[in-house]
Design a protein around this motif. Structure first.
Motif, PDB file in Angstrom:
ATOM      1  N   PRO A  22      -4.210  -7.517   4.768  1.00  0.00           N
ATOM      2  CA  PRO A  22      -3.187  -6.766   4.039  1.00  0.00           C
ATOM      3  C   PRO A  22      -3.182  -5.303   4.481  1.00  0.00           C
ATOM      4  O   PRO A  22      -4.107  -4.850   5.161  1.00  0.00           O
ATOM      5  CB  PRO A  22      -3.619  -6.891   2.577  1.00  0.00           C
ATOM      6  CG  PRO A  22      -5.042  -7.320   2.591  1.00  0.00           C
ATOM      7  CD  PRO A  22      -5.324  -7.956   3.920  1.00  0.00           C
ATOM      8  N   GLY A  23      -2.134  -4.587   4.093  1.00  0.00           N
ATOM      9  CA  GLY A  23      -2.041  -3.173   4.469  1.00  0.00           C
ATOM     10  C   GLY A  23      -1.413  -2.999   5.844  1.00  0.00           C
ATOM     11  O   GLY A  23      -1.837  -2.162   6.641  1.00  0.00           O
ATOM     12  N   ALA A  24      -0.381  -3.806   6.123  1.00  0.00           N
ATOM     13  CA  ALA A  24       0.282  -3.758   7.429  1.00  0.00           C
ATOM     14  C   ALA A  24       0.857  -2.365   7.685  1.00  0.00           C
ATOM     15  O   ALA A  24       1.256  -1.648   6.761  1.00  0.00           O
ATOM     16  CB  ALA A  24       1.407  -4.791   7.485  1.00  0.00           C
ATOM     17  N   PHE A  25       0.898  -1.993   8.965  1.00  0.00           N
ATOM     18  CA  PHE A  25       1.460  -0.699   9.351  1.00  0.00           C
ATOM     19  C   PHE A  25       2.076  -0.869  10.736  1.00  0.00           C
ATOM     20  O   PHE A  25       1.459  -0.579  11.747  1.00  0.00           O
ATOM     21  CB  PHE A  25       0.363   0.384   9.354  1.00  0.00           C
ATOM     22  CG  PHE A  25       0.897   1.775   9.453  1.00  0.00           C
ATOM     23  CD1 PHE A  25       1.279   2.471   8.303  1.00  0.00           C
ATOM     24  CD2 PHE A  25       1.048   2.399  10.685  1.00  0.00           C
ATOM     25  CE1 PHE A  25       1.780   3.770   8.390  1.00  0.00           C
ATOM     26  CE2 PHE A  25       1.555   3.683  10.778  1.00  0.00           C
ATOM     27  CZ  PHE A  25       1.916   4.377   9.632  1.00  0.00           C
ATOM     28  N   GLY A  26       3.294  -1.389  10.780  1.00  0.00           N
ATOM     29  CA  GLY A  26       3.985  -1.583  12.060  1.00  0.00           C
ATOM     30  C   GLY A  26       3.338  -2.679  12.885  1.00  0.00           C
ATOM     31  O   GLY A  26       2.769  -3.628  12.347  1.00  0.00           O
ATOM     32  N   LYS A  27       3.398  -2.494  14.184  1.00  0.00           N
ATOM     33  CA  LYS A  27       3.041  -3.557  15.129  1.00  0.00           C
ATOM     34  C   LYS A  27       1.625  -3.386  15.672  1.00  0.00           C
ATOM     35  O   LYS A  27       1.169  -2.260  15.878  1.00  0.00           O
ATOM     36  CB  LYS A  27       4.048  -3.467  16.290  1.00  0.00           C
ATOM     37  CG  LYS A  27       3.976  -4.569  17.269  1.00  0.00           C
ATOM     38  CD  LYS A  27       4.657  -5.809  16.763  1.00  0.00           C
ATOM     39  CE  LYS A  27       4.365  -6.972  17.679  1.00  0.00           C
ATOM     40  NZ  LYS A  27       4.851  -8.225  17.118  1.00  0.00           N
ATOM     41  N   SER A  84       0.851  -1.201   0.000  1.00  0.00           N
ATOM     42  CA  SER A  84       0.000   0.000   0.000  1.00  0.00           C
ATOM     43  C   SER A  84       0.883   1.246   0.000  1.00  0.00           C
ATOM     44  O   SER A  84       2.056   1.186   0.394  1.00  0.00           O
ATOM     45  CB  SER A  84      -0.885   0.017   1.257  1.00  0.00           C
ATOM     46  OG  SER A  84      -0.077   0.207   2.405  1.00  0.00           O
ATOM     47  N   ASP A  85       0.287   2.378  -0.426  1.00  0.00           N
ATOM     48  CA  ASP A  85       1.024   3.652  -0.394  1.00  0.00           C
ATOM     49  C   ASP A  85       1.454   3.979   1.030  1.00  0.00           C
ATOM     50  O   ASP A  85       2.574   4.429   1.281  1.00  0.00           O
ATOM     51  CB  ASP A  85       0.121   4.797  -0.915  1.00  0.00           C
ATOM     52  CG  ASP A  85      -0.044   4.723  -2.426  1.00  0.00           C
ATOM     53  OD1 ASP A  85       0.801   4.080  -3.083  1.00  0.00           O
ATOM     54  OD2 ASP A  85      -1.038   5.298  -2.936  1.00  0.00           O
ATOM     55  N   LYS A  86       0.506   3.739   1.958  1.00  0.00           N
ATOM     56  CA  LYS A  86       0.770   4.025   3.378  1.00  0.00           C
ATOM     57  C   LYS A  86       1.966   3.197   3.875  1.00  0.00           C
ATOM     58  O   LYS A  86       2.839   3.697   4.579  1.00  0.00           O
ATOM     59  CB  LYS A  86      -0.508   3.637   4.150  1.00  0.00           C
ATOM     60  CG  LYS A  86      -0.688   4.282   5.481  1.00  0.00           C
ATOM     61  CD  LYS A  86      -2.064   3.910   6.060  1.00  0.00           C
ATOM     62  CE  LYS A  86      -1.969   2.628   6.833  1.00  0.00           C
ATOM     63  NZ  LYS A  86      -3.042   2.311   7.756  1.00  0.00           N
ATOM     64  N   GLY A  87       1.994   1.933   3.485  1.00  0.00           N
ATOM     65  CA  GLY A  87       3.079   1.039   3.900  1.00  0.00           C
ATOM     66  C   GLY A  87       4.412   1.448   3.297  1.00  0.00           C
ATOM     67  O   GLY A  87       5.457   1.390   3.957  1.00  0.00           O
ATOM     68  N   ARG A  88       4.384   1.880   2.028  1.00  0.00           N
ATOM     69  CA  ARG A  88       5.646   2.300   1.383  1.00  0.00           C
ATOM     70  C   ARG A  88       6.165   3.590   2.017  1.00  0.00           C
ATOM     71  O   ARG A  88       7.366   3.761   2.226  1.00  0.00           O
ATOM     72  CB  ARG A  88       5.443   2.463  -0.127  1.00  0.00           C
ATOM     73  CG  ARG A  88       5.329   1.128  -0.848  1.00  0.00           C
ATOM     74  CD  ARG A  88       5.276   1.274  -2.352  1.00  0.00           C
ATOM     75  NE  ARG A  88       4.023   1.839  -2.837  1.00  0.00           N
ATOM     76  CZ  ARG A  88       2.901   1.144  -3.009  1.00  0.00           C
ATOM     77  NH1 ARG A  88       2.864  -0.135  -2.717  1.00  0.00           N
ATOM     78  NH2 ARG A  88       1.816   1.728  -3.479  1.00  0.00           N
ATOM     79  N   LYS A  89       5.231   4.485   2.360  1.00  0.00           N
ATOM     80  CA  LYS A  89       5.640   5.741   3.029  1.00  0.00           C
ATOM     81  C   LYS A  89       6.283   5.404   4.390  1.00  0.00           C
ATOM     82  O   LYS A  89       7.327   5.953   4.758  1.00  0.00           O
ATOM     83  CB  LYS A  89       4.396   6.622   3.222  1.00  0.00           C
ATOM     84  CG  LYS A  89       4.658   7.959   3.862  1.00  0.00           C
ATOM     85  CD  LYS A  89       3.424   8.863   3.705  1.00  0.00           C
ATOM     86  CE  LYS A  89       3.602  10.205   4.384  1.00  0.00           C
ATOM     87  NZ  LYS A  89       3.435  10.160   5.821  1.00  0.00           N
TER      88      LYS A  89
END
Ligand code: NAP
Length: 368
Positions: A356-361, A220-225
């Motif tokens: 999907p769309g992981a963002f840290g822990k 995701s864009d958020k994940g790449r950022k």
């Protein structure tokens, strides 16, 4: 970014009790109460804990009142302020994983909190100390967790409990994979294949601090950022079919030296085609089978190196945590917390960690 020479020093190893696949020791809560225990405030006789009575979907995670364990010799009782949630706990919960605990059980491998009580022969910590836990005797999805002294590590004052709850599995795995198994050296190029989740963000921070050139991927864009903010110099979309070609191009056709792989069943075959000579793929995560062409390894003198945290020898595990504590102290490591759930909502957390769309822990908070 602080240079992380501290991340390679060796801490003293101590003998470790026998570990299960989940990381809990084979002892259970039926530990003999210690004759001499040192307590902080008077301790509750019962506590809330997540219990699993039958294997199945997230709904089998039930909040119950259970007796609070008491620390025996060489053990520590930790009041949990935050608890890390990991994919492996969902695999174990289904009953189809290689490690199958005896029912009923309390899930959980890691967390952070304050030492409540210590058993006899414990000199490493005292009641009131802030600690993070890596594995436990009793399971960490609870208000209190019983640990051996080898399973608790100091949590510096500048680090939150939620951040501490990311150390025991995600950071330890990233360090083991990148540095001990992957032998990643300063100046090399690493691809963190899945850089948006718990292990991936940790691997990016560790690799950047160690002086590697860091590539990361996310879906995701958020994940790449996020991956870029954690130190990845180049980011790619692992859902884009041509991302392997893009990565190869970014290395000028030379290939990457190390790949830390979060989804080997999808990527391993192609990973081998983008390695430099002498390259290594460290298989951290895999959820199925995959076909590879062995010639891709021959052409590059390449290695495929599997890893499982329970296989880590005690001295190397102690070394990992010495390095991680140093990284927390000097501010090099700063775990990213994506979502917090109350302990009672462990089932929601188990659904979230597999989306999907992981963002840290993802962490559970008993007091929420
Ligand atoms: P997580 O927080 O859920 O993160 C999962 C990661 O996988 C995300 O970055 C996700 O990215 C990424 N991913 C999804 N599709 C991908 C693809 N096609 N290619 C590459 N990456 C992809 O989980 P975690 O705690 O970081 O754990 C990661 C994996 O390591 C899990 O499979 C876990 O079971 C395993 N693990 C193994 C050990 C061990 O001892 N070997 C220890 C800990 C964890 P997006 O969501 O952005 O798509």
């Amino acid at each position: 970014m602080v240079g992380l020479t501290a991340l390679s020093f060796i801490a003293l190893g101590q003998p470790e009790p026998q570990q299960t696949m989940q990381g809990q020791t084979k002892e259970t809560q039926a530990t003999v109460p210690a004759k001499e225990t040192k307590m902080n405030p008077p301790q509750e006789q019962s506590m809330k804990a997540i219990r699993v009575h039958e294997f199945g979907g997230p709904e089998v995670l039930r909040l119950e009142e259970v007796p609070t364990p008491r620390p025996g010799r060489g053990q520590v009782l930790v009041r949990m302020h935050a608890i890390g949630v990991n994919p492996v706990e969902t695999y174990i919960r289904t009953g189809t994983y290689a490690y199958k605990p005896t029912l009923p059980y309390t899930p959980g491998n890691e967390g952070a909190g304050v030492v409540e009580e210590i058993g006899s022969d414990v000199n490493e910590v005292k009641p009131g100390d802030r600690v993070y836990t890596a594995r436990s005797v009793s399971g960490t999805y609870a208000e209190f967790a019983l640990c051996t002294t080898e399973q608790v590590h100091p949590l510096p004052a500048n680090v939150s409990f939620a951040q501490g709850a990311a150390m025991g599995t995600a950071y330890a795995t990233a360090y083991r994979g990148l540095i001990q198994r992957g032998d990643a050296k300063p100046g090399e190029t690493v691809l963190v294949h899945g850089a948006s989740g718990g292990v991936g963000t940790a691997a990016v921070q560790l690799a950047r601090a160690r002086g590697l050139r860091v590539f990361g991927t996310a879906g995701s864009d958020k994940g790449r950022k996020l991956a870029r903010e954690q130190g990845a110099q180049e980011v790619f979309d692992h859902l884009a079919p041509d991302h392997f070609e893009q990565i190869m191009k970014a290395t000028g056709g030379r290939g990457v030296d190390v790949i830390v792989e979060m989804l080997a069943n999808v990527n391993l075959g192609k990973d081998l085609t983008i390695l430099a000579k002498g390259g290594r793929v460290v298989v951290i995560g895999s959820r199925g089978r995959v076909e590879i062409d062995p010639r891709d390894t021959m052409q590059r003198d390449a290695d495929i190196r599997g890893m499982g945290m329970p296989n880590t020898p005690p001295a190397e595990l102690a070394s990992i945590h010495a390095a991680l504590v140093a990284g927390l102290e000097n501010g090099t490591l700063h775990p990213v917390i994506g979502k917090e759930f109350p302990l009672a909502e462990a089932a929601h957390a188990h659904r979230a960690v597999m989306e999907p769309g992981a963002f840290g822990k993802i962490v559970l908070v008993p007091s929420m």
